[in-house]
Write an enzyme that holds these catalytic residues in place. Structure first.
Site, PDB file in Angstrom:
ATOM      1  N   GLY A 141     -33.330  -6.930  17.366  1.00  0.00           N
ATOM      2  CA  GLY A 141     -33.393  -7.108  18.890  1.00  0.00           C
ATOM      3  C   GLY A 141     -34.663  -7.489  19.238  1.00  0.00           C
ATOM      4  O   GLY A 141     -35.833  -7.228  18.643  1.00  0.00           O
ATOM      5  N   ASN A 144     -36.425  -7.059  26.235  1.00  0.00           N
ATOM      6  CA  ASN A 144     -37.473  -6.515  26.837  1.00  0.00           C
ATOM      7  C   ASN A 144     -38.078  -5.188  26.279  1.00  0.00           C
ATOM      8  O   ASN A 144     -39.291  -5.155  25.927  1.00  0.00           O
ATOM      9  CB  ASN A 144     -37.032  -6.101  28.163  1.00  0.00           C
ATOM     10  CG  ASN A 144     -38.057  -5.875  29.336  1.00  0.00           C
ATOM     11  OD1 ASN A 144     -37.986  -4.670  29.986  1.00  0.00           O
ATOM     12  ND2 ASN A 144     -38.965  -6.719  29.503  1.00  0.00           N
ATOM     13  N   PHE A 244     -23.613  -5.092  21.615  1.00  0.00           N
ATOM     14  CA  PHE A 244     -23.773  -5.885  20.287  1.00  0.00           C
ATOM     15  C   PHE A 244     -23.898  -5.126  19.130  1.00  0.00           C
ATOM     16  O   PHE A 244     -24.015  -5.788  18.054  1.00  0.00           O
ATOM     17  CB  PHE A 244     -24.919  -6.857  20.755  1.00  0.00           C
ATOM     18  CG  PHE A 244     -25.019  -7.632  21.754  1.00  0.00           C
ATOM     19  CD1 PHE A 244     -23.846  -8.396  22.053  1.00  0.00           C
ATOM     20  CD2 PHE A 244     -25.909  -7.472  22.593  1.00  0.00           C
ATOM     21  CE1 PHE A 244     -23.749  -9.033  23.209  1.00  0.00           C
ATOM     22  CE2 PHE A 244     -25.911  -8.250  23.865  1.00  0.00           C
ATOM     23  CZ  PHE A 244     -24.903  -9.086  24.253  1.00  0.00           C
ATOM     24  N   LYS A 384     -27.944   8.883  31.529  1.00  0.00           N
ATOM     25  CA  LYS A 384     -28.897   8.899  32.807  1.00  0.00           C
ATOM     26  C   LYS A 384     -28.493   7.342  33.280  1.00  0.00           C
ATOM     27  O   LYS A 384     -28.862   7.279  34.376  1.00  0.00           O
ATOM     28  CB  LYS A 384     -30.171   9.002  32.447  1.00  0.00           C
ATOM     29  CG  LYS A 384     -30.968   8.122  31.358  1.00  0.00           C
ATOM     30  CD  LYS A 384     -31.518   6.850  31.851  1.00  0.00           C
ATOM     31  CE  LYS A 384     -31.953   5.965  30.776  1.00  0.00           C
ATOM     32  NZ  LYS A 384     -32.362   4.661  31.319  1.00  0.00           N
TER      33      LYS A 384
HETATM   34  N1  LIG Z   1     -35.803  -2.618  28.997  1.00  0.00           N
HETATM   35  C1  LIG Z   1     -36.448  -1.521  28.926  1.00  0.00           C
HETATM   36  O1  LIG Z   1     -37.399  -0.813  29.766  1.00  0.00           O
HETATM   37  C2  LIG Z   1     -35.627  -0.211  28.224  1.00  0.00           C
HETATM   38  C3  LIG Z   1     -34.608  -0.578  27.591  1.00  0.00           C
HETATM   39  N2  LIG Z   1     -34.109   0.501  26.660  1.00  0.00           N
HETATM   40  C4  LIG Z   1     -32.848   0.119  25.818  1.00  0.00           C
HETATM   41  O2  LIG Z   1     -33.221  -0.720  24.685  1.00  0.00           O
HETATM   42  C5  LIG Z   1     -32.031  -1.536  24.483  1.00  0.00           C
HETATM   43  C6  LIG Z   1     -32.400  -3.035  24.382  1.00  0.00           C
HETATM   44  O3  LIG Z   1     -32.556  -3.415  25.485  1.00  0.00           O
HETATM   45  P1  LIG Z   1     -33.808  -4.642  26.004  1.00  0.00           P
HETATM   46  O4  LIG Z   1     -34.415  -4.785  24.760  1.00  0.00           O
HETATM   47  O5  LIG Z   1     -34.261  -4.254  27.177  1.00  0.00           O
HETATM   48  O6  LIG Z   1     -32.728  -5.841  26.013  1.00  0.00           O
HETATM   49  P2  LIG Z   1     -32.642  -6.912  27.190  1.00  0.00           P
HETATM   50  O7  LIG Z   1     -31.591  -6.436  28.200  1.00  0.00           O
HETATM   51  O8  LIG Z   1     -33.971  -7.088  27.819  1.00  0.00           O
HETATM   52  O9  LIG Z   1     -32.143  -8.245  26.642  1.00  0.00           O
HETATM   53  C7  LIG Z   1     -31.002  -8.603  26.248  1.00  0.00           C
HETATM   54  C8  LIG Z   1     -31.117  -8.876  24.772  1.00  0.00           C
HETATM   55  O10 LIG Z   1     -29.833  -9.000  24.133  1.00  0.00           O
HETATM   56  C9  LIG Z   1     -30.019 -10.225  23.393  1.00  0.00           C
HETATM   57  N3  LIG Z   1     -28.504 -11.100  23.212  1.00  0.00           N
HETATM   58  C10 LIG Z   1     -27.705 -11.618  24.214  1.00  0.00           C
HETATM   59  N4  LIG Z   1     -26.535 -11.883  23.729  1.00  0.00           N
HETATM   60  C11 LIG Z   1     -26.603 -11.225  22.431  1.00  0.00           C
HETATM   61  C12 LIG Z   1     -25.725 -11.322  21.347  1.00  0.00           C
HETATM   62  N5  LIG Z   1     -24.482 -11.924  21.510  1.00  0.00           N
HETATM   63  N6  LIG Z   1     -25.779 -10.527  20.387  1.00  0.00           N
HETATM   64  C13 LIG Z   1     -26.858 -10.100  20.274  1.00  0.00           C
HETATM   65  N7  LIG Z   1     -27.853  -9.967  21.021  1.00  0.00           N
HETATM   66  C14 LIG Z   1     -27.857 -10.612  22.040  1.00  0.00           C
HETATM   67  C15 LIG Z   1     -30.747 -11.280  24.177  1.00  0.00           C
HETATM   68  O11 LIG Z   1     -31.258 -12.279  23.277  1.00  0.00           O
HETATM   69  C16 LIG Z   1     -31.997 -10.238  24.473  1.00  0.00           C
HETATM   70  O12 LIG Z   1     -32.688 -10.207  23.523  1.00  0.00           O
HETATM   71  C17 LIG Z   1     -30.999  -1.116  25.548  1.00  0.00           C
HETATM   72  O13 LIG Z   1     -30.028  -0.037  24.999  1.00  0.00           O
HETATM   73  C18 LIG Z   1     -31.665  -0.479  26.708  1.00  0.00           C
HETATM   74  O14 LIG Z   1     -31.008   0.314  27.411  1.00  0.00           O
HETATM   75  C19 LIG Z   1     -34.730   1.517  26.603  1.00  0.00           C
HETATM   76  C20 LIG Z   1     -35.717   1.794  27.093  1.00  0.00           C
HETATM   77  C21 LIG Z   1     -36.409   0.975  27.995  1.00  0.00           C
HETATM   78  O1  LIG Z   2     -34.357   3.187  29.929  1.00  0.00           O
HETATM   79  C1  LIG Z   2     -35.051   2.986  30.753  1.00  0.00           C
HETATM   80  C2  LIG Z   2     -36.269   3.727  31.177  1.00  0.00           C
HETATM   81  O2  LIG Z   2     -36.629   4.880  30.475  1.00  0.00           O
HETATM   82  C3  LIG Z   2     -34.977   1.593  31.188  1.00  0.00           C
HETATM   83  O3  LIG Z   2     -33.764   1.727  31.893  1.00  0.00           O
HETATM   84  P1  LIG Z   2     -33.288   0.160  32.499  1.00  0.00           P
HETATM   85  O4  LIG Z   2     -32.608  -0.249  31.523  1.00  0.00           O
HETATM   86  O5  LIG Z   2     -32.256   0.705  33.637  1.00  0.00           O
HETATM   87  O6  LIG Z   2     -34.444  -0.588  32.920  1.00  0.00           O
END
Ligand SMILES: NC(=O)C1=CN([C@@H]2O[C@H](COP(=O)(O)OP(=O)(O)OC[C@H]3O[C@@H](n4cnc5c(N)ncnc54)[C@H](O)[C@@H]3O)[C@@H](O)[C@H]2O)C=CC1
Ligand SMILES: O=C(CO)COP(=O)(O)O
Length: 524
Positions: A141, A144, A244, A384
């Site tokens: 992955g 972000n 995914f 949450k």
């Molecule tokens: N962004 C944040 O601040 C935080 C996110 N998280 C968690 O981390 C996990 C990942 O989130 P992010 O990295 O922020 O993702 P993101 O929301 O920034 O990005 C989406 C990702 O999904 C990918 N994607 C799109 N279509 C796809 C497909 N068909 N198959 C596989 N990948 C695909 C994109 O290329 C991209 O890398 C989530 O569960 C989120 O809740 C946890 C803590 C903080």
């Molecule tokens: O998990 C997160 C903060 O701890 C990030 O949440 P969001 O996906 O709503 O940005």
């Protein structure tokens, strides 16, 4: 020699004065733990504690090493491995100091934590098993959070080459990206032609789409091939939107090392009909590996900018991977998770226990707390997001902190109720109170995260939240919408809707069945 007279500076000096080769240190330790070492005139004023015994080792080894002509040196068994760890030569004091983030003995089944500390000395770790192999790390992955975690893990792999391979693989869901003219990477010869995201990552070391403006370490390698990225990795970090994960597991199932271990940074759950599964358990089952969970009050862009924060990692070291103080296996082939038989992590790898996970994830700007409450950490992180959407709606409606606090309080009650009802006996309440994964994440998510921001905008602009997600997030995904739908459908299947008014209300607002101002009466 009286131990009480041995201050840390003395030991420090002893070790440095000796100018030992690290392989000698390893040999000395091996020799001493085998119980064959000559008795030094050490005395303890009271029955020796564990730390006193450890000090005895360091005193003995320092003394032995500092006298090359001593009988010790003549009798030392030679290790075939030339160890090069810098920490063999680090001040002895740091080897027995308490490091809260470098946590404890892997806890037993009942999720208790704060157990007696198992700290292999770094010397013991490498001596007994020689650790010919280093852990290869793959981050699956590159969104972000995926890119942010890959960055900090790659920094640690470069800093700890004795435990981890330097290069970290990051699987990227390939897409074409156009660099805007004002980008510092804009190349006039390419112009605005779309380029592969992996090419941009490996050329400019920046994820211009999902984490713009953050320089990434050069040992982080973007790979568009999932199968190639996971090949031979002993550590898999799952970090992509939860919808995914099923597809990812199907693709890598037959291509991962059977002894690989995972950490899921994903905030979500897997729901089918009336069954709910934690994402880390889903991964464990789908891949027949063990997988823990990382969750906390973590806003990716802040951490990527190296602003300090905390996180919680839940990992319940499988019995087959547990090693005693001398690095020997203590498990007997059983598994403590689910019912499957795990392939043990081979002994030529460094152990994978709380210490090593902490080493992999801790940064000066990222403080890790290790626990074993997998269920509490996973559910707190997933659920949450529903409450964060509720808070965004409330704020978008024009209500302020007092209304949001009511929603957060009730939301947390529902999360804990949910955990107790559907995962009975499997959580530790203090995860919710004391850990970053608990109230910490609730607060940050309901005041500054994406789910909160988009739901607030949805009310302010009178748009469906999905629309706002598309226009505001440039491909990033909200986890709260799908989690709300999945959890509501699960609760309906269980006939439990009435006990979860916050969760159910959010679904109805997303579907535009009710308005935000109706929330208070749902709580009666
Ligand atoms: N962004 C944040 O601040 C935080 C996110 N998280 C968690 O981390 C996990 C990942 O989130 P992010 O990295 O922020 O993702 P993101 O929301 O920034 O990005 C989406 C990702 O999904 C990918 N994607 C799109 N279509 C796809 C497909 N068909 N198959 C596989 N990948 C695909 C994109 O290329 C991209 O890398 C989530 O569960 C989120 O809740 C946890 C803590 C903080
Ligand atoms: O998990 C997160 C903060 O701890 C990030 O949440 P969001 O996906 O709503 O940005």
């Amino acid at each position: 020699m009286n131990c009480s007279r041995l201050g840390q500076p003395l030991l420090h000096q002893a070790r440095y004065r000796s100018r030992i080769l690290s392989s000698d240190a390893a040999s000395v330790f091996h020799y001493l733990v085998q119980g064959q070492g000559p008795k030094l005139p050490l005395s303890f004023s009271s029955p020796p504690t564990h730390s006193a015994l450890r000090r005895r080792f360091y005193v003995q080894s320092s003394a032995a090493i500092s006298k090359p002509t001593s009988p010790f040196h003549q009798q030392l068994p030679r290790s075939p491995q030339i160890a090069t760890r810098a920490d063999v030569l680090e001040p002895a004091s740091s080897l027995w100091s308490t490091r809260s983030s470098r946590a404890s003995l892997a806890p037993p089944l009942n999720n208790t934590r704060h157990l007696p500390v198992r700290r292999y000395s770094q010397v013991a770790k490498m001596t007994v098993n020689n650790f010919i192999k280093k852990h290869k790390v793959t981050v699956i992955g590159s969104g972000n959070w995926g890119t942010t975690v890959a960055k900090l893990v790659a920094e640690n792999c470069a800093e700890h080459p004795d435990t981890f391979e330097k290069d970290v693989q990051m699987w990227v869901y390939e897409e074409n990206v156009t660099l805007p003219k004002d980008s510092k990477h804009f190349d006039a010869s390419i112009g605005e032609q779309p380029q592969k995201l992996t090419h941009i990552l490996n050329t400019y070391h920046e994820n211009v789409k999902y984490l713009p403006g953050i320089p990434l370490p050069h040992n982080l390698v973007a790979n568009p091939s999932l199968v190639d990225a996971v090949k031979d990795s002993s550590i898999l970090i799952f970090n992509l939107p939860h919808e995914f994960i099923g597809n990812i597991c199907r693709q890598i199932k037959d291509h991962i090392a059977p002894y690989a271990r995972g950490i899921s940074c994903i905030k979500g759950v897997s729901v089918t009909d009336d069954k709910i599964e934690l994402i880390c358990n889903y991964v464990s089952d789908a891949l027949n590996i063990y997988c823990g969970a990382l969750s906390g009050a973590n806003i990716a862009s802040e951490i990527a900018n190296e602003q300090w924060c905390e996180t919680t990692i839940a990992y319940n070291t499988p019995l087959v991977d547990r090693r005693d103080e001398n690095g020997r296996p203590v498990g007997n082939g059983e598994s403590n998770d689910h019912t499957k038989q795990l392939t043990p992590l081979p002994l030529d790898y460094p152990p994978l226990d709380h210490d090593e996970w902490s080493l992999l994830f801790s940064r000066p700007y990222f403080t890790v707390s290790m626990v074993s409450d997998i269920v509490g950490v996973s559910l707190a992180g997933a659920l949450k997001n529903i409450v964060a959407i509720a808070c965004g709606y409330v704020e978008g409606h024009g209500w302020n902190m007092t209304a949001k606090t009511a929603v957060m309080r009730r939301g947390m009650q529902e999360i804990i109720r949910f955990a107790n009802e559907f995962f009975p006996g499997q959580i530790e309440p203090r995860t919710f109170w004391e850990e970053s994964a608990g109230w910490g994440d609730m607060i940050v998510s309901c005041t500054s995260a994406r789910n909160w921001r988009c739901s607030k905008l949805a009310v302010e602009r009178n748009l469906p939240i999905e629309e706002v997600e598309k226009t505001e997030l440039n491909g990033q995904k909200l986890q709260g919408i799908s989690t709300t739908r999945e959890v509501s459908s699960f609760l309906r299947a269980k006939g439990a809707e009435e006990r979860y008014p916050v969760f159910m209300a959010v679904e109805r607002i997303i579907d535009q069945e009710i308005k935000v101002e109706e929330i208070p009466k749902l709580f009666k």
